[in-house]
Motif scaffolding. Structure first.
Motif: not given
Length: 278
Positions: A104-110, A208-224
């Motif tokens: 994961p160190l060299v793998m793009p977040d997308v 980036v990663i959180a935007s793919f695996v999050t859902g309604p009611g689980a929005t993190t601060l960076p996404i907000e």
């Protein structure tokens, strides 16, 4: 003398390049007007607005919970992976394990985000878990890529550890388990703390990663914050960022002080163990 002057210039240029935007952000967090580009006077109004914004505060607490548990899990898994990679030298598949852990160190977040999303969707269709995407999937995703950073930090410290200290403890009658908890763990504790802080920061900062695996009611601060910035930067966001900068600075200073004290104590213990072994 010229070399010294050039070095100083580059040092101050780097300091200004890194921290001048933060200083500007902190100054404009006290702007009384709504337009962040026009100074309308000094005010702490936006700090009160941040504290009254329940949606923003809820996202902050969610991010802190996910970051805490992700950092703790990543630190423990990184410690186990480091022991397997560094100490189990005859372990078959050691090179493969090392490469897979640090991939994961060299793998793009997308790519990481898409692959984890496909994994969760496949698991849901196969066994019914996880039932949708929420904080649990964000926790698993953050732990996955934070393990790579924890393993690099801990394994580098474990590689530099003098094995004669552990051998001396075992010669004095300590069991391998007691040697690990009484000798190895106290020496590498600064690396564990550094790995935890690094993982906590990466989890708290991820978008980036959180935007793919999050859902309604689980929005993190960076996404907000990212979603609100699309409509224009508000001084409320500047105030929130200033509070985070202050908290991070306090934690960084505290961790530096604690790490420094632990290093001094470990050096004294190392000298004492060597004297007893002789």
């Amino acid at each position: 003398m010229k070399s010294l002057t050039f070095t100083r210039c580059m040092f101050w240029f780097g300091i200004l390049f890194l921290y001048l935007p933060m200083v500007v952000l902190i100054i404009y967090s006290f702007n009384a007007g709504r337009n962040v580009q026009v100074w309308a006077g000094f005010s702490t109004h936006w700090y009160a607005e941040v504290l009254r914004d329940r949606q923003l505060i809820a996202a902050l607490w969610r991010s802190l919970r996910v970051a805490f548990f992700s950092a703790t899990a990543a630190m423990l898994l990184g410690l186990l992976a480091s022991i397997a990679i560094i100490r189990m030298k005859r372990f078959r598949g050691r090179g493969l394990l090392s490469g897979m852990v640090t991939a994961p160190l060299v793998m793009p977040d997308v790519i990481i985000g898409v692959s984890l999303l496909m994994l969760f969707v496949s698991l849901q269709q196969a066994i019914g878990w996880p039932a949708g995407r929420g904080l649990n999937t964000v926790f698993i995703a953050h732990t996955t890529f934070c393990v790579a950073y924890s393993t690099v930090v801990i394994s580098s410290r474990l590689r530099e550890l003098d094995e004669s200290l552990e051998e001396a403890a075992q010669d004095l009658g300590a069991t391998p388990v007691a040697t690990f908890f009484l000798v190895t763990l106290p020496i590498i504790w600064p690396a564990l703390l550094s790995a935890w802080l690094l993982s906590f920061t990466l989890s708290l900062d991820d978008v980036v990663i959180a935007s793919f695996v999050t859902g309604p009611g689980a929005t993190t601060l960076p996404i907000e914050v990212f979603s609100s910035v699309r409509l224009g930067v508000s001084p409320k966001i500047n105030a929130l960022a200033t509070m985070i900068i202050l908290a991070v600075s306090l934690v960084a200073f505290t961790s530096w002080y604690v790490t420094r004290r632990i290093d001094i104590r470990n050096r004294r213990l190392q000298v004492q163990y060597l004297k007893e072994a002789e």
